[in-house]
Write an enzyme that holds these catalytic residues in place. Structure first.
Site, PDB file in Angstrom:
ATOM      1  N   LYS A 133       0.852  -1.190   0.000  1.00 15.86           N
ATOM      2  CA  LYS A 133       0.000   0.000   0.000  1.00 15.86           C
ATOM      3  C   LYS A 133       0.891   1.245   0.000  1.00 15.86           C
ATOM      4  O   LYS A 133       1.138   1.875   1.026  1.00 15.86           O
ATOM      5  CB  LYS A 133      -0.940  -0.020   1.198  1.00 15.86           C
ATOM      6  CG  LYS A 133      -1.937  -1.174   1.134  1.00 15.86           C
ATOM      7  CD  LYS A 133      -2.841  -1.228   2.347  1.00 15.86           C
ATOM      8  CE  LYS A 133      -3.785  -2.414   2.270  1.00 15.86           C
ATOM      9  NZ  LYS A 133      -4.655  -2.519   3.470  1.00 15.86           N
ATOM     10  N   LYS A 165      -4.444 -15.749  -0.590  1.00 19.55           N
ATOM     11  CA  LYS A 165      -5.505 -15.083   0.164  1.00 19.55           C
ATOM     12  C   LYS A 165      -6.806 -15.850   0.041  1.00 19.55           C
ATOM     13  O   LYS A 165      -6.881 -16.891  -0.624  1.00 19.55           O
ATOM     14  CB  LYS A 165      -5.650 -13.648  -0.318  1.00 19.55           C
ATOM     15  CG  LYS A 165      -4.410 -12.803  -0.089  1.00 19.55           C
ATOM     16  CD  LYS A 165      -4.666 -11.352  -0.476  1.00 19.55           C
ATOM     17  CE  LYS A 165      -3.464 -10.508  -0.057  1.00 19.55           C
ATOM     18  NZ  LYS A 165      -3.844  -9.392   0.787  1.00 19.55           N
ATOM     19  N   GLU A 195      -2.698 -16.425   4.049  1.00 19.71           N
ATOM     20  CA  GLU A 195      -3.459 -15.517   4.917  1.00 19.71           C
ATOM     21  C   GLU A 195      -4.529 -16.310   5.657  1.00 19.71           C
ATOM     22  O   GLU A 195      -5.333 -17.018   5.043  1.00 19.71           O
ATOM     23  CB  GLU A 195      -4.111 -14.426   4.059  1.00 19.71           C
ATOM     24  CG  GLU A 195      -4.920 -13.420   4.847  1.00 19.71           C
ATOM     25  CD  GLU A 195      -5.598 -12.419   3.924  1.00 19.71           C
ATOM     26  OE1 GLU A 195      -5.024 -11.356   3.687  1.00 19.71           O
ATOM     27  OE2 GLU A 195      -6.706 -12.722   3.427  1.00 19.71           O
TER      28      GLU A 195
END
Length: 277
Positions: A133, A165, A195
């Protein structure tokens, strides 16, 4: 660490964005023969990052400028410290000033914020890591700034590792199937991270042979239980909702890494000025 070839291309884009056809103010007010000497000064305490890039900005726009570094990336400085000095054709200094300041203020802000988080978990086994990010176009430099502040880099991009994910798991039919599919096709030294947001997923991920398990938005008690459950068979990364006021208890659970976007997305720029020497 960053690629200097790419930096040169970025600098050209930044200067063109700010200058356009010409610096009208400098052209009409300052004679071509006039010279100047200026210091880049820290106006608050900070961890420095981006000074080499700032120097390159000045030199790129006006090769006749002399730039001398007075600090280095990763250095902690106090208010009033001189970061660099630049002298030579005044038009060149004043035209490139804002671009140079912008990049050092942004990157030093990230380094300084990173250092706050690193200090908050000092004495634990946990290491602070960043995320993807970042500001588009500035990832390489923002991740460099994180390392200046004492943090570590997570993936530099999608090609740096496998992060499985929830949607990947759904398509593959489960964590074990997803890890197995990835393992069959990956280069041998590439790590696989899974994850997990529930302890039963952690059990499945460690049984499947995941190298790293992300504990996504788990409570502190669940993180502590996950550490005991995994028992060193995989690295553990805590992520999700990490803030400066919550990071210490998370680090004390025994996780290996803590990732947060706060150090890049939310870091305020520091106050730096260019003043006449």
């Amino acid at each position: 660490m960053y690629d200097r070839f790419i930096i040169e291309r970025l600098i050209d884009l930044w200067l063109h964005e700010d200058i356009g056809s010409c610096d009208l103010t400098a052209q009409v007010m300052i004679e071509e023969s006039e010279t100047g000497a200026f210091h880049m000064n820290a106006r608050e305490p900070m961890i420095v990052a981006g000074l080499d890039v700032a120097a390159a900005i000045f030199r790129r726009y006006e090769p006749m400028l002399t730039v001398e570094m007075a600090a280095r990336d990763g250095q902690r400085v106090q208010k009033g410290a001189i970061l660099l000095s630049v002298q030579g054709p005044a038009r060149g200094i004043l035209t490139a000033e804002r671009t140079a300041l912008n990049i050092v203020q942004r990157l030093s802000g990230i380094a300084t914020e990173t250092a706050r988080y690193v200090d908050a978990i000092a004495g634990t086994r946990a290491r602070l890591i960043d995320t993807r990010k970042t500001t588009p176009g500035l990832r390489m430099l923002e991740k460099h700034a994180v390392t200046c502040g004492g943090g570590l880099n997570h993936r530099l991009g999608l090609d740096n590792g496998v992060m499985i994910k929830d949607n990947h798991i759904a398509v593959c039919g489960g964590i074990s199937a997803a890890v197995d599919r990835a393992r069959k096709k990956l280069p041998v030294l590439t790590k696989i991270e899974v994850e997990c947001d529930r302890l039963e997923q952690v059990r499945e991920a460690v049984a499947a042979g995941a190298d790293v398990i992300m504990l996504d938005n788990m409570s502190v008690p669940d993180m502590r239980e996950a550490v005991a459950l995994v028992d060193g068979r995989a690295k553990l990364e805590a992520s999700g909702g990490i803030r400066l006021d919550t990071i210490r208890p998370i680090a004390e659970t025994g996780v290996d890494y803590i990732s947060t976007s706060k150090i890049t997305q939310s870091a305020p720029a520091v106050d730096i000025g260019l003043d006449e020497a």
